[in-house]
Design an enzyme around this catalytic site. Sequence first.
Site, PDB file in Angstrom:
ATOM      1  N   CYS A  91      -4.780   5.784  -0.210  1.00  0.00           N
ATOM      2  CA  CYS A  91      -5.253   4.703  -1.083  1.00  0.00           C
ATOM      3  C   CYS A  91      -6.174   5.186  -2.197  1.00  0.00           C
ATOM      4  O   CYS A  91      -6.350   4.504  -3.192  1.00  0.00           O
ATOM      5  CB  CYS A  91      -5.964   3.628  -0.266  1.00  0.00           C
ATOM      6  SG  CYS A  91      -4.885   2.852   0.951  1.00  0.00           S
ATOM      7  N   GLN A 157      -4.160   2.073  10.180  1.00  0.00           N
ATOM      8  CA  GLN A 157      -5.230   1.417   9.431  1.00  0.00           C
ATOM      9  C   GLN A 157      -5.517   0.028   9.989  1.00  0.00           C
ATOM     10  O   GLN A 157      -6.666  -0.435   9.963  1.00  0.00           O
ATOM     11  CB  GLN A 157      -4.844   1.334   7.952  1.00  0.00           C
ATOM     12  CG  GLN A 157      -3.535   0.615   7.690  1.00  0.00           C
ATOM     13  CD  GLN A 157      -3.194   0.541   6.220  1.00  0.00           C
ATOM     14  OE1 GLN A 157      -4.065   0.383   5.386  1.00  0.00           O
ATOM     15  NE2 GLN A 157      -1.921   0.670   5.896  1.00  0.00           N
ATOM     16  N   ARG A 220      -5.371 -16.918  -5.092  1.00  0.00           N
ATOM     17  CA  ARG A 220      -5.108 -18.275  -4.597  1.00  0.00           C
ATOM     18  C   ARG A 220      -6.239 -19.181  -5.081  1.00  0.00           C
ATOM     19  O   ARG A 220      -7.319 -19.219  -4.501  1.00  0.00           O
ATOM     20  CB  ARG A 220      -5.006 -18.281  -3.069  1.00  0.00           C
ATOM     21  CG  ARG A 220      -3.839 -17.437  -2.561  1.00  0.00           C
ATOM     22  CD  ARG A 220      -3.635 -17.608  -1.066  1.00  0.00           C
ATOM     23  NE  ARG A 220      -2.568 -16.749  -0.576  1.00  0.00           N
ATOM     24  CZ  ARG A 220      -1.267 -17.008  -0.633  1.00  0.00           C
ATOM     25  NH1 ARG A 220      -0.857 -18.151  -1.177  1.00  0.00           N
ATOM     26  NH2 ARG A 220      -0.377 -16.171  -0.157  1.00  0.00           N
ATOM     27  N   SER A 246      -6.066  -6.761   2.290  1.00  0.00           N
ATOM     28  CA  SER A 246      -5.573  -6.633   0.913  1.00  0.00           C
ATOM     29  C   SER A 246      -4.123  -7.084   0.808  1.00  0.00           C
ATOM     30  O   SER A 246      -3.352  -7.000   1.761  1.00  0.00           O
ATOM     31  CB  SER A 246      -5.700  -5.182   0.445  1.00  0.00           C
ATOM     32  OG  SER A 246      -5.010  -4.315   1.339  1.00  0.00           O
ATOM     33  N   HIS A 347      -3.643  -4.713  -3.767  1.00  0.00           N
ATOM     34  CA  HIS A 347      -3.969  -3.298  -3.568  1.00  0.00           C
ATOM     35  C   HIS A 347      -2.680  -2.487  -3.761  1.00  0.00           C
ATOM     36  O   HIS A 347      -1.974  -2.195  -2.801  1.00  0.00           O
ATOM     37  CB  HIS A 347      -4.545  -3.122  -2.159  1.00  0.00           C
ATOM     38  CG  HIS A 347      -4.837  -1.717  -1.750  1.00  0.00           C
ATOM     39  ND1 HIS A 347      -4.987  -0.675  -2.644  1.00  0.00           N
ATOM     40  CD2 HIS A 347      -5.012  -1.172  -0.513  1.00  0.00           C
ATOM     41  CE1 HIS A 347      -5.244   0.441  -1.967  1.00  0.00           C
ATOM     42  NE2 HIS A 347      -5.255   0.161  -0.675  1.00  0.00           N
ATOM     43  N   CYS A 377     -11.683   3.417   1.022  1.00  0.00           N
ATOM     44  CA  CYS A 377     -11.274   3.999   2.307  1.00  0.00           C
ATOM     45  C   CYS A 377      -9.828   4.474   2.168  1.00  0.00           C
ATOM     46  O   CYS A 377      -9.037   3.903   1.430  1.00  0.00           O
ATOM     47  CB  CYS A 377     -11.413   2.982   3.435  1.00  0.00           C
ATOM     48  SG  CYS A 377     -10.442   1.474   3.233  1.00  0.00           S
ATOM     49  N   GLY A 379      -6.315   6.621   4.151  1.00  0.00           N
ATOM     50  CA  GLY A 379      -5.641   7.092   5.345  1.00  0.00           C
ATOM     51  C   GLY A 379      -6.096   8.487   5.738  1.00  0.00           C
ATOM     52  O   GLY A 379      -6.303   9.339   4.885  1.00  0.00           O
TER      53      GLY A 379
END
Length: 391
Positions: A91, A157, A220, A246, A347, A377, A379
Site C-alpha cells: 500500500c 491484513q 456516501r 477502505s 484506497h 500501513c 503489507g
Amino acid sequence: MAAPTAYIVEAVRTAGGRRGGRLAGWHPADMAGEVLNAVADRSGIDPAAIEDVIMGCVSQGGEQGFQVGRNAVLASRLPESVPAVTIDRQCGSSQQAIQFAAQAVLSGTQDVVIAAGVESMTRVPMGSTGALFAQAGLGGPKSPRQEARYPGVQFSQFMGAEMMARKHGFTRELLDAYALESHRRAAAATERGDFDAEIVPLEVETPEGAALHTRDEGIRYDATAESIGSVKLLAEGGMISAANASQICDGASAVLIVSEAALKAHGLTPLARIHNLTVTGGDPVIMLEEPLFATDRALKRAGMSIDEIDLYEVNEAFAPVPLAWLKHVGGDPAKLNVNGGAIALGHPLGASGTKLMATLVHALHKRGLRYGLQTMCEGGGLANVTIVERL
C-alpha cells in the site's frame, strides 16, 4: 554550502472510481499516463527534462503487468526518452516512489523525477495475481523458511485489523463513528471545492453520455451511524466491516519532485519541500501497526514533536489504524485526515501514496499551514513516513 533540498512542484490525482464504476473503462496505463501529462502541463516543465518516473503499483499483472510505469510513459505525451520503473511496497508503493524520487534528487544523481502510482482494482482485482498463479499450480509467496519462522500463520491484513482493534481496546461503535466522520469530512471538502486543485479530470462514458470524472465516487453523502452499523462484519464476532475499512478504488496520482538547480533552470514554483523520509519494518502478523513506531522514528530524526505538525494524513486502510496511531503519538484529532480518508475516498493501493501527498500538500496551502506528515500501513508489517514543509 547549503544542504541539498528536494522540492514538490506539482501533486495531482484522479478522483476515485468505485469498483465497476466511472473509471472502469480506463486501462490503468492510460489512466496513469493522464496524471503524468498533468504534472508536466501544470508545472510547465519541458517533458524531455524528466529524468525518471517511479511508479507504484501493487497488482502487477494483466493490464498492470509488463512494467506499468514504462507503459504509462508510452501512453502519455512524454517523450520515449523518459525512463520509468515500477515498484511494490504494497500500500505504500507510491509513497515509497516519493521517497526514492526525493533520494535521487537529494543525492544529486537526478534533478527532475516524477513519483506516481496507479491501481485499477476493477480491471486487476486485489489478490488476482497470486490467485491466478495458485490456480495454475505455480505456488504461492510463503516459503518453507518463512513457514518455519511463522508456523501456521496466514498473513492477512483483515486479521491484522481485528488484532489492532482488540489490542487498542476499540469497539465496533468507535470504528463505525470514525468511518462516519470520514464520509462527513470528505463530503464537506468536496462541497467546499478543497479537492479541485489536485484532481485531474478524466473523460468517462456514463448512461447519459460522455462526462468528466471530477468527484470521488465513493463518498456516501447520506451516511448515518445506522447505515454504517448495519453492514455485515467480515468475521463472526469481529469488529471490521466493509463500512469501516477502505474502499476498493480505481485511480492514479503523481508528484513532481525536483532539485534547487532544476527550480531555477526551469522557472518552477515549489509547493513544498521534503523535510524527512522514513521507512521501517515491524511485526508482519499484526501487520498494520508499524505507522505508530515509524512516526516515532521520523519525528525523532526530524527533531520535531507531534505538536509541531499541522496536518496528518494517515491512510485509512481500516479504522483501527488511524485511531491507534492518534492514541500512540498523542495527536490532535482535528488535524487528522481533515478532508476525509480512504474509508470515504477509496484506497487505490499502489496509487494511494502520491494521492495522499497531493491531498496533504494542497490542504496545507488551502489552510495556510506549515508542516504535514503522511504515513501508511503496508503489507508485511512495513510503514513509510514522509514529512513535508509548505512553501
